[in-house]
Motif scaffolding. Sequence first.
Motif: not given
Length: 119
Positions: A22-50
């Motif tokens: 479910e997390d990736y069902d939300r995340l992947i479309p957002l990442l893909e939309e950013k790639i579509k809009s900007f071509g290249i993206i940057r990703w900040y991935f913070e892990m808390q009690e991960f």
Amino acid sequence: MISIHLEHNIVYTVAEGKLSDEDYDRLIPLLEEKIKSFGIIRWYFEMQEFEGWSLSAAWQDLKFDFRNNEKLERIAMVGDKKWEKELTLLMKPFTGASIKYFDLTQKDEAKNWIRKIAN
């Protein structure tokens, strides 16, 4: 659970507990939309009690990374566990992105690095 914040071509995520489909069902479309809009993206991935990923969520992550290898410019991995730091080292050969690990106490430094204009 994952929380997501979008800013220009940067995707900020905070992962807590174990990431699910479910997390990736939300995340992947957002990442893909950013790639579509900007071509290249940057990703900040913070892990808390991960606690990692469910097997199918890890598979979704891996498929996304391979499919978009050249579209990820920088990845900041932020955590506080030894295995999270080692995960960052393991990822380096599999991505064209500049990838860097930061301790949770270095969140501001990580955010500055992810925003920094490439030289």
